[in-house]
Scaffold this motif. Structure first.
Motif, PDB file in Angstrom:
ATOM      1  N   ARG A 227       0.736  -1.342  -0.055  1.00 17.71           N
ATOM      2  CA  ARG A 227       0.046  -0.078  -0.060  1.00 17.71           C
ATOM      3  C   ARG A 227       0.783   1.295   0.034  1.00 17.71           C
ATOM      4  NH1 ARG A 227      -5.071  -0.257   4.081  1.00 17.71           N
ATOM      5  NH2 ARG A 227      -5.171   1.606   3.258  1.00 17.71           N
ATOM      6  N   PHE A 228       2.166   0.887   0.129  1.00 16.46           N
ATOM      7  CA  PHE A 228       2.957   2.219   0.174  1.00 16.46           C
ATOM      8  C   PHE A 228       3.952   2.374  -1.176  1.00 16.46           C
ATOM      9  CE2 PHE A 228       2.196   0.984   4.432  1.00 16.46           C
ATOM     10  CZ  PHE A 228       1.376   2.103   5.111  1.00 16.46           C
ATOM     11  N   PRO A 229       3.524   2.876  -2.081  1.00 17.18           N
ATOM     12  CA  PRO A 229       4.604   2.807  -3.585  1.00 17.18           C
ATOM     13  C   PRO A 229       5.759   3.369  -3.182  1.00 17.18           C
ATOM     14  CG  PRO A 229       2.179   3.872  -3.609  1.00 17.18           C
ATOM     15  CD  PRO A 229       2.284   3.900  -2.238  1.00 17.18           C
ATOM     16  N   LYS A 230       6.250   4.179  -2.369  1.00 16.34           N
ATOM     17  CA  LYS A 230       7.570   4.607  -2.162  1.00 16.34           C
ATOM     18  C   LYS A 230       8.127   4.228  -0.536  1.00 16.34           C
ATOM     19  CE  LYS A 230       7.336   8.583  -5.144  1.00 16.34           C
ATOM     20  NZ  LYS A 230       7.442  10.086  -5.199  1.00 16.34           N
ATOM     21  N   ARG A 231       7.622   3.213  -0.146  1.00 17.55           N
ATOM     22  CA  ARG A 231       7.780   2.605   1.178  1.00 17.55           C
ATOM     23  C   ARG A 231       7.354   3.602   1.982  1.00 17.55           C
ATOM     24  NH1 ARG A 231      14.044   1.011   1.434  1.00 17.55           N
ATOM     25  NH2 ARG A 231      14.536   3.005   0.733  1.00 17.55           N
ATOM     26  N   ILE A 232       7.577   3.512   3.365  1.00 15.22           N
ATOM     27  CA  ILE A 232       7.142   4.168   4.467  1.00 15.22           C
ATOM     28  C   ILE A 232       7.754   4.309   5.685  1.00 15.22           C
ATOM     29  CG2 ILE A 232       5.638   2.423   5.685  1.00 15.22           C
ATOM     30  CD1 ILE A 232       4.103   5.930   4.494  1.00 15.22           C
ATOM     31  N   ASN A 233       7.606   5.418   6.379  1.00 19.30           N
ATOM     32  CA  ASN A 233       8.320   5.356   7.776  1.00 19.30           C
ATOM     33  C   ASN A 233       7.176   5.263   8.862  1.00 19.30           C
ATOM     34  OD1 ASN A 233      10.895   6.882   7.085  1.00 19.30           O
ATOM     35  ND2 ASN A 233       9.592   8.194   6.163  1.00 19.30           N
ATOM     36  N   THR A 234       7.422   4.339   9.750  1.00 15.12           N
ATOM     37  CA  THR A 234       6.245   4.036  10.772  1.00 15.12           C
ATOM     38  C   THR A 234       6.610   4.338  12.014  1.00 15.12           C
ATOM     39  OG1 THR A 234       5.738   1.966   9.173  1.00 15.12           O
ATOM     40  CG2 THR A 234       4.816   2.072  11.065  1.00 15.12           C
ATOM     41  N   GLU A 235       5.600   4.959  12.601  1.00 16.06           N
ATOM     42  CA  GLU A 235       5.804   5.577  13.982  1.00 16.06           C
ATOM     43  C   GLU A 235       4.717   4.828  14.781  1.00 16.06           C
ATOM     44  OE1 GLU A 235       7.445   7.908  11.669  1.00 16.06           O
ATOM     45  OE2 GLU A 235       5.390   7.934  11.474  1.00 16.06           O
ATOM     46  N   PHE A 236       5.225   4.066  16.036  1.00 19.54           N
ATOM     47  CA  PHE A 236       4.336   3.343  16.783  1.00 19.54           C
ATOM     48  C   PHE A 236       4.353   4.100  18.208  1.00 19.54           C
ATOM     49  CE2 PHE A 236       6.229   0.312  13.885  1.00 19.54           C
ATOM     50  CZ  PHE A 236       5.149  -0.490  13.602  1.00 19.54           C
ATOM     51  N   VAL A 237       3.134   4.472  18.460  1.00 21.62           N
ATOM     52  CA  VAL A 237       3.082   5.573  19.581  1.00 21.62           C
ATOM     53  C   VAL A 237       2.022   5.086  20.810  1.00 21.62           C
ATOM     54  CG1 VAL A 237       2.372   7.906  20.053  1.00 21.62           C
ATOM     55  CG2 VAL A 237       3.420   7.209  17.732  1.00 21.62           C
ATOM     56  N   GLU A 238       2.382   5.347  21.925  1.00 14.31           N
ATOM     57  CA  GLU A 238       1.732   5.148  22.891  1.00 14.31           C
ATOM     58  C   GLU A 238       1.468   6.596  23.838  1.00 14.31           C
ATOM     59  OE1 GLU A 238       2.136   2.528  27.199  1.00 14.31           O
ATOM     60  OE2 GLU A 238       3.417   2.273  25.469  1.00 14.31           O
ATOM     61  N   ILE A 239       0.166   6.862  23.786  1.00 14.68           N
ATOM     62  CA  ILE A 239      -0.210   7.975  24.381  1.00 14.68           C
ATOM     63  C   ILE A 239      -0.192   8.023  26.118  1.00 14.68           C
ATOM     64  CG2 ILE A 239      -2.261   9.726  24.729  1.00 14.68           C
ATOM     65  CD1 ILE A 239      -1.174   9.557  21.961  1.00 14.68           C
ATOM     66  N   ILE A 240       0.765   9.287  26.423  1.00 19.48           N
ATOM     67  CA  ILE A 240       0.757   9.328  28.014  1.00 19.48           C
ATOM     68  C   ILE A 240      -0.276  10.209  28.475  1.00 19.48           C
ATOM     69  CG2 ILE A 240       2.239   9.988  29.679  1.00 19.48           C
ATOM     70  CD1 ILE A 240       4.899   9.388  27.784  1.00 19.48           C
ATOM     71  N   ASP A 241      -0.475  11.113  27.975  1.00 22.92           N
ATOM     72  CA  ASP A 241      -1.725  12.248  28.347  1.00 22.92           C
ATOM     73  C   ASP A 241      -1.896  13.000  27.169  1.00 22.92           C
ATOM     74  OD1 ASP A 241       0.194  14.297  28.444  1.00 22.92           O
ATOM     75  OD2 ASP A 241       0.515  13.604  30.503  1.00 22.92           O
ATOM     76  N   ARG A 242      -2.787  14.132  27.213  1.00 23.26           N
ATOM     77  CA  ARG A 242      -2.815  14.784  25.650  1.00 23.26           C
ATOM     78  C   ARG A 242      -1.851  15.837  25.494  1.00 23.26           C
ATOM     79  NH1 ARG A 242      -7.834  14.730  23.674  1.00 23.26           N
ATOM     80  NH2 ARG A 242      -7.552  16.476  22.555  1.00 23.26           N
ATOM     81  N   ARG A 243      -0.594  15.838  26.224  1.00 23.18           N
ATOM     82  CA  ARG A 243       0.386  16.616  25.927  1.00 23.18           C
ATOM     83  C   ARG A 243       1.966  15.773  25.812  1.00 23.18           C
ATOM     84  NH1 ARG A 243      -0.721  21.951  25.782  1.00 23.18           N
ATOM     85  NH2 ARG A 243       1.617  22.606  25.884  1.00 23.18           N
TER      86      ARG A 243
END
Length: 284
Positions: free
Chosen positions: A196-212
């Motif tokens: 699904r990524f024609p030019k490859r992709i950077n992938t960020e895996f993110v865990e929310i701590i709080d809204r900031r």
């Protein structure tokens, strides 16, 4: 060839003064692969040339560790700002840098420590990273609709939810739990090379701590897991707002430090603030 090793939040690159060092373009990809090797070379996430530019004060010409070209790097461009000021290539504290045809604007925070001939040296840089790109075809990602927000994607038989953003280079942001314990070396390449990524992709895996505040690990196309990704942090801030998980100003915690990201919704501009550090200099 003389070089300077620099890092921003542990995202490290080899910098070469393109005003002085003349390397043929065809040799640069192989040079990036050789020098980036952490066992047989200098060791880095990639190679960056700082060149003259017609449309900006300087050009950033960037290569990933695998020799592929990259359009933009947030940590990399902050270090460009430090390099050109600390080396005396400019006396200005507000400069422009072009990379892959896109111009970014940098504000340099200088510590008045008497170094560099009394001019001080740059410690932090704030970058106007421009407007986020959300249209799937321009990121690019294969997705229906005008945005890919909380979009399902199937990787190795498992469903993930991704939000795709381009900050001059493509990102897929995945909000998850226990990000610190994820086997990124397994799942990262599967995202990077997904159809699904024609030019490859950077992938960020993110865990929310709080809204900031949030915690992020990143798998960068062409480099693997890195300690930080500036454009990735910008994409995370945008994705956090679009999914109503964070405020428009957020501190992103990384393996190598933290970056402060602001998305000015009215102007539709993303600002990134973080450190820039010189590690060592040498000749190879």
């Amino acid at each position: 060839m003389k070089f300077t090793k620099m890092q921003g939040c542990g995202n490290d690159y080899i910098y070469v003064n393109g005003f002085e060092e003349k390397i043929p373009s065809l040799e640069k990809p192989e040079l990036a692969r050789r020098l980036s090797d952490r066992h047989f070379g200098i060791g880095s996430d990639g190679l960056i040339f700082i060149n003259p530019a017609a449309e900006a004060d300087f050009e950033m010409e960037m290569y990933n560790a695998d020799g592929s070209r990259s359009e933009m790097c947030g940590n990399g461009i902050r270090c460009v700002g430090k390099f050109v000021y600390d080396k005396g290539l400019t006396d200005r504290r507000h400069i422009s840098v072009v990379s892959a045809g896109k111009v970014k604007y940098l504000d340099l925070a200088v510590e008045e420590n008497g170094g560099h001939g009394g001019r001080g040296e740059v410690s932090r840089v704030r970058v106007n990273m421009g407007s986020p790109i959300l249209e799937p075809a321009l990121i690019p990602v294969e997705a229906a609709g005008d945005r890919a927000v909380d979009e399902p994607i199937y990787v190795d038989g498992r469903e993930y939810r991704m939000t795709c953003v381009s900050m001059g280079n493509p990102h897929a942001v995945v909000f998850a739990r226990d990000v610190a314990g994820m086997a990124l070396e397994q799942v990262g390449p599967l995202f990077e090379n997904h159809r699904r990524f024609p030019k490859r992709i950077n992938t960020e895996f993110v865990e929310i701590i709080d809204r900031r505040n949030c915690f992020m690990r990143v798998w960068e196309r062409g480099s693997g897991e890195t300690f930080a990704c500036g454009t990735g942090c910008c994409a995370v801030a945008v994705a956090g707002v679009l999914n109503d998980l964070t405020d428009s100003a957020v501190t992103v915690r990384l393996l190598g430090g933290q970056l402060f990201i602001e998305w000015d919704r009215e102007a539709d501009l993303v600002y990134m603030t973080g450190p820039a550090v010189t590690v060592f200099e040498g000749e190879i």
